[in-house]
Design an enzyme around this catalytic site. Structure first.
Site, mmCIF file in Angstrom:
data_model
loop_
_atom_site.group_PDB
_atom_site.id
_atom_site.type_symbol
_atom_site.label_atom_id
_atom_site.label_comp_id
_atom_site.label_asym_id
_atom_site.label_seq_id
_atom_site.Cartn_x
_atom_site.Cartn_y
_atom_site.Cartn_z
ATOM 1 N N ASP A 1 -9.009 4.251 -3.427
ATOM 2 C CA ASP A 1 -10.107 4.503 -2.494
ATOM 3 C C ASP A 1 -11.335 5.073 -3.214
ATOM 4 O O ASP A 1 -11.586 6.286 -3.221
ATOM 5 C CB ASP A 1 -9.649 5.471 -1.402
ATOM 6 C CG ASP A 1 -8.475 4.907 -0.603
ATOM 7 O OD1 ASP A 1 -8.235 3.688 -0.681
ATOM 8 O OD2 ASP A 1 -7.793 5.683 0.096
ATOM 9 N N GLU B 1 3.162 6.536 -2.795
ATOM 10 C CA GLU B 1 3.039 7.704 -3.666
ATOM 11 C C GLU B 1 3.730 8.944 -3.099
ATOM 12 O O GLU B 1 3.791 9.976 -3.771
ATOM 13 C CB GLU B 1 1.558 8.047 -3.892
ATOM 14 C CG GLU B 1 0.725 6.913 -4.465
ATOM 15 C CD GLU B 1 0.014 6.099 -3.398
ATOM 16 O OE1 GLU B 1 -0.815 5.246 -3.755
ATOM 17 O OE2 GLU B 1 0.304 6.320 -2.186
ATOM 18 N N ASP C 1 0.826 -1.204 0.000
ATOM 19 C CA ASP C 1 0.000 0.000 0.000
ATOM 20 C C ASP C 1 0.866 1.261 0.000
ATOM 21 O O ASP C 1 2.051 1.235 0.357
ATOM 22 C CB ASP C 1 -0.915 -0.002 1.227
ATOM 23 C CG ASP C 1 -2.173 0.838 1.019
ATOM 24 O OD1 ASP C 1 -2.309 1.448 -0.064
ATOM 25 O OD2 ASP C 1 -3.014 0.867 1.935
#
Length: 798
Positions: free
Chosen positions: A537, A476, A473
Site C-alpha cells: 500500500d 502477514e 492478499d
C-alpha cells in the site's frame, strides 16, 4: 457505485495512516525483534571459542562454547554492561557442561556455495519432519569441487571460485576469493580486544525465562562494505548501519521499517551473499550498534547458513539454485492490469473494460478487488447475486475481448462470514493454547491438509469458472502465539505462512489453468517460485514513489524476478502530476497494474493525461518481445527484471551508490522523475555511451543532466543494444509474433546481439547482428525462429 462500502473505504483511508503498525508499541502482530534477548543480564551466552575433533574428509567437528554473562561495571560515572566469563549455575553440576562441546559441519553445495550448520544443544532426531519448503532440494549432495589441504594449524578448502580457511584455536572461518581478497569472516572474541565497546562474537544465547536457545551468527564487516537485500525493504537501500527485523508484517505503507516481504538473504559489495535457512524471527544488526560487525540474531536453536560467492549475478543464481527459480508467468500477465479499490459490480467491471478498448488503452486484466462479494471485504468466494447477473458469462465475455479476470481474497474469516462456523466446526483454523481462535477472526491453518483441501475447493471453483488469477492478499498476520496443526507454534510458522499460502494458490492455478501466476503481497524465502508479487500500500507522494522504487530494487536483490506495484500509489486519489511521473516507472516494471483509491482509470483525469497514459502503455506493449525475452533470461538465472545498476555493472564503484535508478533488463536504464521537474541528474554506468530511447540523444558514461522525453521518465538504452519490438495490439492475445522488429541503438558499437523468446515454445534464442555500412544486419540463420525479423538501425543524434 456501492455507496455504503465506498463510504467505508474513504473513512478507512482517512484513519489507517494514523494507526499503522509500529515497532515498540507491544501491539498484536507487531514485528518481533529478538535482539533484546542478546542484551539481557538475565540470560546466559555461549561464545564459539575453539574447535575439536575435526574430520577433514567429512568437514565435521565440534565447537567448544565458553559461557559468559553480562555484568555491570562503573567507570567515571558511567555504568557499563560487560560480557564476562561465567561459571556453571546448574545443579547438580555433574550433569551439565559449563562450556558445552557441540557439533557443526561444513557442506559444500557447489564451487561457489558453502553451507555451515551448528547446534546449540541436543536436537531430537525426527525422521518424519516436514521437508523444508524453502529449499528445492532437501538432500543436497556434497560437491566434489573443493580440495582440502592443511596449512599449519589451518584447515583449507579451495575451489576454482573461492577459498575457505578455518582455524582451530580460535575457531574462525574466513572466506577469500581466488585473488586472496577476504570476503567475510566469523567474529571471535579475540577480534574485539581493541575496543572498549562490549561486543558479542559468534555465539548463542540461553534464555533464563524459558531455557530456549537462539544463535547469533556474527561476521566482521570491512570498511568499504555495503549490504543489500533482506527482501522488500522500504528504508535506505544500503542496509549498512541499520537494524533489520525479518518478521512478516502488514506494513500499512511503504515508508516505514515494516515489510510485507522479509527474506532472510542479503548480498555484500565484497562479493558474497548469505541465506539464513530458518522461518523464525531474525534481527540483523548490520553495523548499527558497532560499525564493523554484522550480527545475525536468529530465533532458531540450530544454525543453517548458506554463503554464496561471486559477483551479484553469481550470488543470485546460486541462491535461487538453493531456494528455487520461477517458471515463466503467462504472456497475458505482462499486459496492463486495470484495477481500483474496488469494482463493486458486473456493470462496473464491464464498463472499465469497454472504456479501455474505446480509448485504445492496451490492457489484459480486469481486477475485482474487495467488493465482488455480497458484503465488501467479507470473503466467501461467491459473487454477489445482487450486483453480478451472471459472473461466469461476464468472465467469458471479458476473455473474448482479451481480458483475463483477477479476483481478490484473503485467508481470514470474520465471525459474520457465513463460512466462519464451517471453519470452526471442521477445525480448520489456527488455534491458541486452549484450542480456541487466537483472534476475532478464524485464520486458516495451512499446515492442516484438511484446511488446504477446503480452501482449494473454494479457489478451484473460481478457476474453473474461468478466472485467470487469484489475488493472494494479506497473509502477514498468522498468529505468532498460535498452535498449528503440525505441532509448531507461530515462532516457526508465522513467517512461513506466506510461502505456504503462495504455494497453495500457485500450484492449484497451475493444475487448473496450466499457468504459473498469482498476485500476492506477502512472502518468505522460496516465494519467488510463485510469481508474482506487488509492493503493498504505497503512498501517493514523491517519497512514496522513491520508497517503492527502493523496495523493488531490494526484493530484486533477494531472488525475485518479478515484482510490481500500484502505479500512482494506493492510499487516496493520486494527484495527476504524480501519476504522470509514476507512469514510466510503472510501465517499465516487470508487471504493470494501476490500483488504489479511485479514480485510477486514465479517462477520469485530463485529456492530456489520457493521451500520455495511452502513449506509455503503447510503448510497453510494443516492447513486449524485449520484456518477455528478458523475463525468460531472468527465470533461468535468478535475476530480477528491475535490477540495481551494480547487478549489470559490479566493477563500476558508482553503480553501488545509486538507489533512484534501475536497469530494466540488461540493456535499458530507467530514472524516474521523483519530484515535479523535467530534468534530473542521472548516473550512467560502464565505459560505453548511452542513448535516450525517446529523444535518441547520445550521452557519455558518468553523471549527466538529462531532460525527459514526452513520457516524463528518463529512459536510456545501452550503446549497441538490440531491442526487439512488436506491432501494437490492444491485448497480448492479438499480438502477431510472426513478425518482429529489432531496433538497434548504436553510436559506436558495431557488434551486438538480441534475445528472442516466442510465447509458443518459451525457448530462448540469441540473434547476433553486425554493422555493415550504416546498417545492422543479422548474421544468423533466422529460419529456426519461425518468425520474420526486421532489423532497424536507429539514427542517434547529439
Amino acid at each position: 457505485m456501492y455507496l455504503p462500502a465506498m463510504v467505508f473505504i474513504l473513512v478507512m483511508a482517512a484513519i489507517l495512516p494514523a494507526n499503522a503498525q509500529l515497532q515498540g508499541f507491544n501491539l498484536l502482530n507487531e514485528p518481533v525483534d529478538i535482539s533484546e534477548d542478546f542484551h539481557s543480564f538475565h540470560n546466559t551466552y555461549y561464545f564459539a571459542d575453539h574447535m575439536v575433533d575435526f574430520d577433514p574428509e567429512t568437514a565435521t567437528g565440534k565447537i567448544v562454547y565458553e559461557r559468559h554473562n553480562y555484568q555491570s561495571m562503573m567507570a567515571f560515572n558511567n555504568m557499563l554492561g560487560a560480557l564476562m566469563p561465567a561459571n556453571a549455575n546448574e545443579f547438580p553440576g555433574s550433569e551439565y557442561e559449563a562450556s558445552p562441546t557441540l557439533p557443526f559441519s561444513i557442506h559444500f553445495i557447489s564451487s561457489k556455495t558453502i553451507r555451515i550448520r551448528a547446534q546449540s544443544g541436543f536436537v531430537v532426531p525426527n525422521v518424519a519432519a516436514e521437508p523444508s519448503l524453502m529449499l528445492v532440494n532437501n538432500d543436497m549432495p556434497q560437491s566434489k569441487d573443493w580440495q582440502y589441504s592443511k596449512e599449519g594449524d589451518n584447515h583449507v578448502y579451495t575451489s576454482e571460485h573461492a577459498r575457505l580457511v578455518m582455524s582451530e584455536k580460535p575457531w574462525k572461518i574466513e572466506i577469500f576469493d581466488t585473488e586472496g581478497k577476504l570476503l567475510t569472516s566469523t567474529n571471535h572474541k579475540s577480534d574485539n580486544s581493541t575496543t572498549w565497546t562490549p561486543l558479542m562474537p559468534f555465539s548463542w544465547v540461553r534464555r533464563a525465562a524459558d531455557y530456549s536457545r537462539s544463535f547469533n551468527a556474527v561476521f566482521n564487516l570491512q570498511p568499504d562494505e555495503r549490504i543489500f537485500g533482506f527482501g522488500e525493504q522500504f528504508t535506505e537501500f544500503n542496509k549498512r548501519g541499520q537494524k533489520v527485523v525479518l518478521f512478516t508484517d502488514d506494513a500499512n505503507g511503504t515508508q516505514n521499517e515494516g515489510t510485507y516481504k522479509p527474506i532472510p538473504f542479503f548480498m555484500s559489495s565484497r562479493g558474497y551473499g548469505m541465506f539464513i535457512h530458518t522461518s523464525t524471527p531474525i534481527t540483523a544488526d548490520v553495523g548499527k550498534y558497532f560499525s564493523g560487525i554484522n550480527s545475525l540474531m536468529i530465533g532458531d536453536e540450530e544454525l543453517d547458513l548458506f554463503i554464496f560467492t561471486g559477483d551479484p549475478k553469481d550470488i543470485l543464481d546460486e541462491y535461487t539454485n538453493v531456494t528455487g527459480k520461477p517458471e515463466m508467468p503467462p504472456l497475458w500477465s505482462f499486459g496492463f492490469w486495470m484495477s481500483r479499490i474496488t469494482y463493486f459490480s458486473e456493470a462496473e467491471g464491464r464498463e472499465a473494460a469497454r472504456l479501455l478498448r474505446e480509448n485504445k488503452i492496451p490492457a489484459d486484466v480486469i481486477n475485482f478487488d474487495t467488493g465482488w462479494f455480497e458484503v465488501d471485504w467479507r470473503c466467501d468466494y461467491e459473487f454477489a447475486e445482487s450486483r453480478f447477473d451472471d459472473a461466469e458469462k461476464m468472465i467469458a465475455d471479458l476473455k473474448a475481448d482479451g481480458f483475463h479476470t483477477c479476483l481478490w481474497q484473503l485467508p481470514y474469516f470474520t465471525p459474520r462470514n457465513r463460512l466462519f462456523s464451517e471453519i470452526i466446526e471442521q477445525g480448520l483454523f489456527v488455534k491458541n493454547s486452549k484450542g480456541n481462535i487466537p483472534y476475532e477472526d478464524a485464520v486458516l491453518d495451512f499446515t492442516n491438509p484438511d484446511a488446504i483441501a477446503w480452501y482449494e475447493s473454494k479457489i478451484e471453483g473460481l478457476l474453473k469458472m474461468g478466472v485467470g488469477s487469484i489475488k493472494v492478499d494479506f497473509g502477514e498476520a498468522a498468529p505468532f502465539y498460535g498452535i498449528y496443526h503440525n505441532g509448531r507454534t507461530g515462532f516457526y510458522e508465522h513467517n512461513l505462512y506466506p510461502l505456504r499460502y503462495n504455494k497453495i494458490v500457485a500450484d492449484l492455478t497451475k493444475k487448473i489453468n496450466g499457468e504459473n501466476i498469482i498476485w500476492a503481497r506477502s512472502t518468505w524465502a522460496g516465494s519467488q517460485r510463485y510469481p508474482l508479487h506487488w509492493g503493498g500500500d504505497s503512498e501517493p507522494t514523491n517519497s512514496g514513489m522513491k520508497a517503492t522504487l527502493r523496495a523493488g530494487l531490494s526484493i530484486g536483490l533477494s531472488g525475485f524476478s518479478f515484482w510490481s506495484h500500484d502505479v500512482g500509489g494506493f492510499i487516496k486519489q493520486t494527484p495527476e502530476n504524480l501519476y504522470r511521473r509514476w507512469l514510466g516507472f510503472g510501465v517499465l516494471s516487470s508487471h504493470t497494474r494501476a490500483h488504489g483509491q479511485p479514480p485510477k482509470e486514465p479517462w477520469e483525469y485530463s485529456p492530456e493525461f489520457l493521451n500520455l497514459f495511452r502513449d506509455a502503455m503503447n510503448m510497453r506493449y510494443e516492447m513486449m518481445p524485449y520484456i518477455y525475452a528478458q523475463s525468460k533470461v531472468a527465470t533461468e538465472n535468478g535475476l530480477p527484471i528491475m535490477r540495481a545498476l551494480f547487478v549489470e555493472y559490479p566493477d563500476d564503484p558508482g553503480a553501488w551508490l545509486v538507489d533512484d535508478q534501475y536497469m530494466f533488463g540488461s540493456d535499458m536504464l530507467v530514472a524516474p522523475l521523483l519530484e515535479e521537474v523535467n530534468v534530473r541528474n542521472v548516473y550512467l554506468p560502464g565505459n560505453h555511451k548511452w542513448i535516450d530511447y525517446q529523444t535518441l540523444k547520445v550521452y557519455n558514461p558518468g553523471w549527466n543532466s538529462i531532460e525527459a522525453g514526452s513520457i516524463p521518465t528518463i529512459i536510456l538504452v545501452r550503446d549497441g543494444a538490440a531491442i526487439p519490438h512488436i506491432a501494437l495490439a490492444q491485448n497480448t492475445n492479438e499480438m502477431n509474433w510472426n513478425e518482429l522488429e529489432i531496433k538497434v541503438f548504436a553510436d559506436q558499437e558495431s557488434q551486438t546481439s538480441s534475445f528472442i523468446c516466442l510465447p509458443d515454445d518459451n525457448m530462448l534464442k540469441q540473434m547476433n547482428l553486425t554493422k555493415r555500412g550504416s546498417r545492422f544486419v543479422t548474421t544468423d540463420n533466422t529460419n529456426d525462429l519461425n518468425t520474420q525479423i526486421k532489423v532497424t538501425t536507429v539514427r542517434t543524434r547529439r
